[in-house]
Design an enzyme around this catalytic site. Structure first.
Site, PDB file in Angstrom:
ATOM      1  CD  GLU A 169      -0.939  -7.362   4.329  1.00 10.00           C
ATOM      2  OE1 GLU A 169      -1.357  -8.014   5.310  1.00 10.00           O
ATOM      3  OE2 GLU A 169      -1.611  -6.487   3.764  1.00 10.00           O
TER       4      GLU A 169
ATOM      5  CG  ASN B 209      -1.594   1.963   3.188  1.00  4.89           C
ATOM      6  OD1 ASN B 209      -1.550   3.155   3.441  1.00  4.89           O
ATOM      7  ND2 ASN B 209      -2.107   1.488   2.080  1.00  4.89           N
TER       8      ASN B 209
ATOM      9  CB  THR C 164      -4.526   3.341  -7.149  1.00  4.88           C
ATOM     10  OG1 THR C 164      -4.870   2.369  -6.158  1.00  4.88           O
ATOM     11  CG2 THR C 164      -5.788   3.929  -7.736  1.00  4.88           C
TER      12      THR C 164
ATOM     13  CB  SER D 215      -0.907   0.008   1.229  1.00  7.61           C
ATOM     14  OG  SER D 215      -1.760  -1.120   1.200  1.00  7.61           O
ATOM     15  N   GLY D 216       0.503   2.195  -0.860  1.00  8.70           N
ATOM     16  CA  GLY D 216       1.290   3.417  -0.969  1.00  8.70           C
ATOM     17  C   GLY D 216       2.379   3.351  -2.013  1.00  8.70           C
TER      18      GLY D 216
ATOM     19  CB  SER E 282      -4.308  -1.764   3.423  1.00  7.59           C
ATOM     20  OG  SER E 282      -3.939  -2.979   2.819  1.00  7.59           O
ATOM     21  CB  SER E 283      -6.770  -2.789  -1.674  1.00  3.91           C
ATOM     22  OG  SER E 283      -6.796  -1.497  -2.219  1.00  3.91           O
TER      23      SER E 283
ATOM     24  N   GLY F 194       0.008  -6.849  -1.729  1.00  7.02           N
ATOM     25  CA  GLY F 194       1.308  -7.495  -1.778  1.00  7.02           C
ATOM     26  C   GLY F 194       1.578  -8.342  -0.547  1.00  7.02           C
TER      27      GLY F 194
END
Length: 1588
Positions: free
Chosen positions: A466, A209, A163, A158-159, A212-213, A464
């Site tokens: 983790e 994050n 996107t 995330s980050g 986070s998705s 991704g």
């Protein structure tokens, strides 16, 4: 990635560091297996030699764009390359076919504009700099060419920018597909507009994050058979359902719950909501708010986003729900929204889930039964039932009771409190999952899908790898997904490796493939996998997390991927591809349970809320009778299997997004954070696969260029490159390498060994150079000392010599003083006598000269007076005689005219029908009378002008005489002065030497007098020339008088012809009778046309008059000669005659008529005909359309440059003539005769008076001086067809110009491509030691530029042969050179291999060829074309200058710039003057001057960062300069309209009609010979030229 064993003292290496991950240093000591390294930060590090990796000291300072090109493909090398490129804002880097994208955390608009997309469209992968557009273009081209679907996998934590990368991918695909969506929104916009909704319901805060998705998103962009976008769909995978019920501290649940709790008060009151800490599903974590995020604003933004994607508040439509597990019939899947909106239904469900979580259970009275714990639970139960619109009692029974269906009966049993809580959580997860699926389905229906699409490009955006301090069931599922994707990734990388080896035809069968199938078997294998054991434990009521952990320990005790922690009884560790991860098994069982309860299904299907009932459509009969156990792990595995099947059916492409720092700020690169993401992203795993084979690959040229020093004898020999590489490797004794068709493949560590050998050879060479240098310095010192001694000796000898010289000088000075004194006394006496003699002689000579001048002046004055008197008497007599003749002629003509008038009046009284003819004749006589008076006035004016001219000549002659008189007077004065001086002088009584001096003076005076006589003679000659000019003027006057008399005779002839015509009309009474009868039956318009047709048939022939001889034949004879012809056959009408003439003209101009004295014949003929026919003044005609059609048919073949140049010359000349002739009609009521201006000649004025014959009007205008120059062209008030014809002609001129320019662009474009490719394709042959091969290669390199010059010469020759105006030729070549500048400059900035020192020299040589062409073509045709290459010239100049690292930004932009007042031409002259002595210095200053004037800071920054020296190994500008440029570039990007560093090609028309008329020369069309086809035709007699 094992470390090499050939580390020696002095080697530059990488060592591990706890803070920076890896740090570089130099080995200064090796003790066995211990290595002592001096790091660049000053620390001394001692480590094992196996943990040390070599550093490539010759790596480009800006890094490499493809990390497979690294000399050492290991972890620190990859990290250093990414950090170097990130520092230069190069955020994209390839690793083979994998793109690594590092988030810059700042806007870089120049990387994503439309111009950049145009550059990558259709480009080969790897040809341009790494970019996300390149990956998308490869996927699109593969789909189009191979017909197979493609997928792009975007991963990262995330980050990291997933996107944004996905957005750029879809934007580029939309650019290629080119279809707009509904209501003007593109597919890309519609997909991106759905992100806020999906993020609100699918994103949550995690440890790493805040957004986070927690699901995977696969965007399918669908294409039709033509490659156009036909639809899109969003597929979601692997939603983390367990997070709805269990949240770990300090994470949060899904955002939508917190947004609803922060809604406006009326909404919270409606749903009975409070602070999040009051709800069980939210208060399991202490985190309720996010820093910098206002949940209230986010709630409103989410509502607005729902409106955008079609989830409206007021929409009342039917909904259809389709889930992945079950597809229901349309009859049961459609419900109508009557009273509630979609958005209200969504948030009712969200609020119901929150209330549902607060329902608690206690033990009931019966065994294993449960009841609601308290009134608070009862309140939340009622609120849940109210929000879901179902019965509260039914909801309570569904939570605490189960129905078991047996063959005999239906049994209802109660649940204990734990089971009831599990049932509650299962209901919450099921409802939320159904809600999320409904949102995705609604978004897809809003975007629009194409069910007939056969090809698609999918973009996968998924979470991704983790690894946290505490990892639970969610991390287990996520890492399981990444293991699956990593296996797919490894197989793809290995496949790419195999393709590379197959392409190079090397042996790769023994290379080991790194696979992670054992980890996947550990997790998903049936039976015996972790997921299977977890499902088994969940099915047993007595199972706990401890029993589950013990089961795992027993089952996998021998599995190398499974590790049991020593200090924990419920944790287990799995060795993933990215590292070891320890999982806590405490909540695995609870988070995995997901019952599909039939009571829940029945309850919600019967809901009175249409939205909730739509989420739970009726189930088939056989599946609705009992509850069925379902685990989240199994569901997760099935969805993952579906995703992998989709990916396996497509051709994959990988993008790994990296977050360089955790503070989310630009220009910060954290090594430890980045290296962890590279491990988790599988990039290092891909490197391991490469290292298992041949990680180091070098082309033959690169290998020989770097390691040729190891075997100089190989380079000296004439070996093939492949053989030379083989010999070098054999000499070094390497084993296991492979040699392909174009590359050398080295095993891991072999590159370091070769570098060590190379460093040893270079070290020995350096010591030899040092030895020679020391010898040179010692000898230099000795020679300097010897020179000093010699200088000292010479100085001492000089002092002694000076002393002797001073003594001799004093003696010589004394003798010279004595000699000069004696000389002075003698000279003084001589000068006195000389002056006296000169004065006497001067006076005598002046007196004689004045007397002679006075006599001549008197004689000349008398002669002039006599001449003027005789001329005056003769001129007076001539004027009186002329006046009397005129009066007599006028009186006689008046008498004759009155007599004829009386006769006509008498005839008119007898024949009233001829009254109109009589009136016309009277008007004609009056007009002729007025013309005769006008001619008299013209004669008078002509005589006055002649008199004025004579006066001017007399004045000039008088001025010349005055000058002669003044000169004579000066001579006389000098003579008088000389005479007086002689009289006053004393007598001469000197010796003979003095007389000799006087004789010399007399001779000088004689010479002076001779010069004065010559001056006088020249003045006399000037006077004589003046007299001759006067005589010539008088002769011209006589000729003008003769011409005037000829004109008078012609007037007399015309008057006699008119009289004869009048007599003929009066005597032809039978013909008059016929005319009277016709006058009664036809209109006045018909009369005029009939009369005009009769006059138009009179042609210029020897019988009716020859204008060239200046005589007019008797027109009566011509009229009588044509009478029998008119009686034999009827006369043709005017329209038929004009039609025949037009047909003949069109037939003529459709052929290539060529040129007459550089003037296009076709244009001149068309113009003369149109002007003669008065086509410009008519309201309706077809001749213009026919001419335009002829031109259009002639240029249909667009690649025939000869035809295009021919018509470009004709159209420009014709347009120039029209521009000077036509004017817009300002007085439409005037007749054509009144609108025309007076002609320049007498015959022109006469023809305007005799309007009965348009033929004669055309003759007088075209054959006189009227068309000799453009300034003499008469202005014609054009009608609409003529103005339209001019506009159409302008359009054709621009079209032909554009076609010729584009043809030349098409011809040189492949050559420019070869010029751009030439350094890469031909550099391999430039190996040291092969002089002959070098010469041939250099010749081959410059041949492409010579081909361009040849094309330019060919086009210039064609345009010169067709006399194309130089103005248009200059415009063509100016735009062509601008096109060359754009292509070369953009290629330089987009291809790093082109931005090198050797390529700069190559392009510089090519530009010299173009400059030479401009010089040879002259400025008339080349114009400012050379200036259009300013960008590429300055960029190339920057590439070839030396010592770039020593230059500061101030020096580059200001201080190194020469004086700005100097122009480029003066620079060129200076360079030519000082070429041999100061060439490099002047050229450097010249380039830097222009560099600061033209290149923007973005372009200079791009060149500086992409530059690499492949010839001398030098570096680009310093890092301080790069940083300063980056600051300036950031400031400029905020103000500039466009921050793109690329240039645009201008294909517009660079001129207007006014520009053509101002720039083209005057066209003399009077002497243009008509073509043979119409020369003999009598209807085109007016085209024949007149002789003066």
């Amino acid at each position: 990635m094992a470390a090499p064993v050939n580390i020696i003292v002095g080697s530059h290496v990488w060592v591990e560091d706890s803070v920076l991950a890896w740090i570089d240093g130099e080995v200064f000591k090796i003790n066995g297996e211990e290595v002592h390294v001096q790091a660049t930060n000053g620390k001394t590090i001692v480590t094992d030699i196996s943990k040390v990796f070599p550093k490539d000291t010759e790596a480009p300072p800006g890094g490499v764009d493809d990390m497979t090109k690294l000399s050492y493909l290991h972890e620190p090398g990859v990290l250093h390359n990414l950090a170097t490129r990130y520092e230069l804002n190069e955020i994209y880097t390839y690793t083979g076919n994998i793109l690594i994208a590092i988030n810059p955390f700042q806007r870089l608009p120049h990387l994503y504009d439309t111009h950049m997309m145009e550059q990558y469209k259709g480009a080969q992968f790897g040809e341009l700099s790494p970019h996300v557009f390149a990956v998308a273009d490869v996927a699109y081209r593969a789909m189009i060419n191979e017909g197979k679907s493609n997928s792009i996998l975007v991963s990262g934590e995330s980050g990291a920018g997933k996107t944004e990368t996905t957005k750029m991918l879809m934007r580029y695909l939309a650019y290629l597909g080119g279809r707009s969506g509904v209501e003007g929104r593109t597919v890309e916009q519609q997909v991106l507009e759905s992100n806020p909704v999906l993020e609100a319901f699918g994103n949550a805060k995690t440890v790493r994050n805040n957004n986070s998705s927690r699901f995977g998103k696969f965007v399918e962009i669908q294409f039709d058979k033509n490659g156009r976008i036909s639809g899109a769909a969003v597929r979601t995978y692997l939603l983390e359902r367990s997070r709805v019920c269990q949240v770990s501290n300090p994470e949060r649940n899904y955002h939508c719950f917190y947004l609803l709790c922060a809604a406006p008060p009326e909404v919270r009151e409606k749903y009975k909501l409070d602070h999040p800490k009051t709800f069980h599903y939210l208060n399991q974590s202490d985190c309720y708010k996010l820093d910098g995020v206002d949940d209230t604003e986010e709630y409103l933004a989410t509502r607005r986003a729902m409106d955008v994607v079609g989830i409206s508040e007021e929409e009342q439509v039917c909904i259809s729900v389709k889930f992945q597990e079950i597809v229901f019939l349309p009859l049961y899947s459609k419900f109508f929204m009557r009273n509630n909106s979609f958005q209200e239904g969504i948030f009712r469900v969200v609020a119901a889930i929150l209330h549902l979580g607060n329902i608690e259970f206690a033990k009931g009275e019966e065994v294993d039964s449960s009841v609601l714990k308290d009134e608070k639970s009862r309140f939340h139960l009622n609120m849940t039932a109210e929000l879901l619109r179902c019965d509260a009692k039914s909801l309570e029974d569904a939570l605490i009771k189960r129905v078991m269906v047996t063959p005999e009966e239906v049994i209802t049993r109660t649940l204990d409190p734990g089971s009831a809580a599990g049932s509650r959580d299962a209901l919450a997860k099921t409802v939320y999952s159904r809600l999320f699926d409904w949102l995705v389905d609604k978004i897809n229906s809003s975007i629009g899908q194409d069910p007939n699409s056969k090809s698609l490009i999918g973009v996968l955006d998924i979470y991704g790898f983790e690894s946290f301090k505490f990892n639970s069931f969610e991390q287990f599922c996520i890492n399981f997904t990444n293991e699956k994707l990593q296996q797919h990734f490894n197989q793809h990388v290995f496949k790419m490796e195999q393709e590379e080896y197959t392409k190079e035809e090397i042996n790769w069968s023994y290379i080991e493939f790194v696979d992670n199938q054992d980890v996947l078997d550990l997790i998903e294998k049936k039976p015996g996998g972790i997921i299977a054991l977890l499902d088994e434990a969940c099915m047993f009521p007595k199972s706990t997390h401890e029993t589950f952990a013990q089961k795992l320990y027993q089952t996998f005790k021998n599995n190398k991927r499974f590790i049991k922690p020593k200090l924990s009884r419920t944790s287990f560790t799995i060795s993933h591809y990215a590292g070891e991860v320890t999982y806590l098994a405490e909540l695995f069982l609870d988070k995995n349970k997901d019952y599909v309860v039939a009571e829940h299904q029945v309850l919600l299907t019967a809901s009175k809320c249409p939205f909730v009932a739509g989420l739970f459509p009726p189930l088939p009969e056989e599946s609705s009778k009992s509850s069925k156990f379902s685990s989240i792990g199994s569901r997760f595995k099935l969805q993952l299997q579906s995703l992998m099947e989709t990916l396996n059916s497509t051709e994959p492409h990988y993008i790994r997004c990296v977050k360089p720092n955790n503070v989310l700020k630009p220009a910060i690169f954290e090594n430890a954070n980045t290296i962890q993401q590279l491990r988790c992203g599988g990039v290092l795993e891909a490197i391991r696969i490469s290292c298992a084979g041949y990680p180091t690959r070098r082309t033959f040229y690169e290998f020989l260029h770097r390691f040729g020093v190891l075997a100089p004898e190989v380079l000296e020999g004439n070996y093939d490159e492949k053989v030379a590489c083989q010999k070098i490797l054999d000499k070094m004794g390497l084993k296991g390498y492979q040699i392909g068709k174009t590359k050398v493949f080295l095993r891991a560590g072999q590159m370091a060994e070769l570098d060590a050998r190379r460093a040893e050879v270079l070290g020995n060479a350096a010591r030899t150079i040092q030895r020679q240098i020391r010898t040179y310095i010692a000898r230099k010192e000795f020679i300097e000392m010897r020179k000093a001694a010699i200088v000292l000796q010479s100085h001492w000898r000089g002092i002694l010599a000076c002393q002797l010289y001073a003594q001799l000088r004093r003696e010589a000075a004394a003798m010279k003083i004595q000699k000069n004194f004696r000389k002075y006394t003698a000279r003084k006496s001589y000068v006195t006598v000389q002056l006296s003699a000169i004065t006497l002689q001067t006076g005598l000579r002046a007196m004689v000269a004045r007397n002679e001048f006075r006599l001549r002046k008197q004689t000349k004055a008398a002669i002039i007076i006599e001449a003027y008197l005789r001329r005056h008497l003769a001129y007076s007599y001539y004027k009186s005689l002329k006046k009397a003749a005129l009066v007599s002629q006028c009186g006689w003509r008046q008498r004759v005219a009155r007599r004829e008038l009386r006769k006509l009046k008498m005839a008119a009284r007898e024949t009233g029908a001829l009254k109109e003819a009589k009136d016309k004749l009277e008007k004609r006589v009056e007009e002729l009378t007025w013309r005769l008076q006008f001619e008299k006035q013209l004669r008078t004016n002509l005589e006055e002008e002649k008199a004025q001219e004579i006066v001017k000549l007399q004045d000039a002659l008088h001025a010349m005489q005055l000058q002669v008189e003044e000169a004579n007077s000066r001579v006389l004065k000098e003579r008088e002065a000389a005479r007086k001086a002689i009289e006053e002088a004393p007598p001469v009584i000197k010796e003979t030497p003095v007389m000799i001096q006087d004789t010399e003076k007399i001779e000088s005076l004689t010479a002076e007098v001779a010069s004065l006589k010559a001056l006088l003679l020249s003045e006399r000659q000037a006077a004589e020339e003046g007299r001759k000019a006067s005589a010539d003027a008088e002769i011209r006057n006589v000729e003008l008088v003769k011409k005037l008399e000829d004109a008078e005779r012609k007037v007399d002839h015309l008057q006699e012809s008119v009289q004869r015509l009048e007599e003929k009309l009066s005597n032809s009474e039978s013909e008059n009778q016929v005319l009277r009868q016709q006058a009664l039956t036809i209109s006045p318009t018909g009369k005029s046309l009939s009369a005009r047709s009769k006059t138009m048939i009179i042609q210029r022939t020897p019988e009716n008059g020859n204008i060239q001889n200046g005589e007019m034949k008797d027109m009566t004879v011509a009229s009588h000669a044509r009478e029998p012809e008119s009686e034999e056959k009827p006369q043709k009408s005017l329209n038929e005659k004009q039609q025949e003439n037009q047909d003949l003209l069109i037939k003529c101009v459709s052929q290539n008529l060529g040129f007459s004295g550089s003037k296009p014949v076709a244009a001149c003929v068309i113009y003369k005909c149109l002007l003669h026919w008065r086509s410009f003044e008519v309201e309706r005609t077809t001749v213009f359309d026919r001419i335009i059609q002829t031109i259009a048919s002639a240029i249909e073949v667009q690649d025939n440059n000869d035809v295009l140049a021919y018509w470009l010359s004709n159209t420009s000349t014709l347009l120039l003539l029209l521009q000077h002739t036509l004017k817009a009609s300002g007085a439409a009521s005037l007749t054509p005769q009144r609108r025309r201006t007076t002609s320049a000649s007498l015959f022109g004025r006469m023809s305007q008076g005799l309007r009965s014959s348009p033929q004669s009007a055309g003759l007088s205008f075209l054959n006189g001086r009227g068309l000799s120059r453009l300034d003499d062209l008469r202005q014609v008030e054009a009608k609409y067809p003529a103005l339209l014809f001019k506009q159409q002609l302008t359009a054709f001129l621009e079209k032909i110009y554009g076609m010729m320019r584009d043809n030349l662009k098409k011809e040189i474009s492949p050559l420019l491509g070869l010029c751009i490719q030439a350094p890469r394709t031909s550099r391999a042959s430039l190996v040291k030691g092969r002089s002959q091969a070098n010469a041939v290669a250099q010749q081959a390199l410059i041949a492409h530029w010579q081909s361009i010059v040849k094309s330019l010469n060919s086009y210039l020759k064609i345009m010169k042969a067709n006399y194309v105006p130089p103005f248009l030729v200059r415009k063509v070549f100016t735009q062509i050179f601008s096109f060359i500048n754009v292509q070369l400059f953009n290629s330089l900035l987009l291809r790093r291999e082109c931005c090198s020192f050797s390529n700069g020299e190559y392009v510089k040589a090519g530009l010299a060829e173009l400059e030479q062409w401009c010089y040879e073509s002259s400025e008339e045709y080349a114009g400012s074309a050379w200036d259009e290459l300013k960008h590429i010239r300055q960029a190339v100049g920057f590439l070839v200058i030396h010592q770039k690292p020593k230059k500061t930004l101030n020096e580059i932009t200001k201080e190194l710039c020469p004086v700005s007042a100097l122009t480029p031409l003066s620079y060129t002259k200076s360079l030519l003057d000082l070429y041999f002595s100061h060439f490099y210095l002047l050229y450097y200053f010249y380039i830097i001057y222009f560099l600061t004037q033209v290149l923007s800071i973005q372009q200079l920054y791009r060149i500086s960062t992409m530059y690499w020296d492949d010839k001398y190994g030098t570096h680009s500008v310093s890092s301080e300069v790069i940083s300063s440029m980056r600051v300036l570039m950031t400031e400029d990007s905020n103000n500039a309209v466009s921050s793109s560093f690329l240039l645009d090609d201008d294909s517009s028309i660079p001129f207007t009609v006014d520009d053509i008329s101002k720039s083209l020369q005057q066209v003399d069309i009077a002497e243009v010979e008509p073509p043979a086809l119409i020369r003999e035709n009598s209807g085109f007699g007016f085209l024949l030229p007149r002789s003066e």
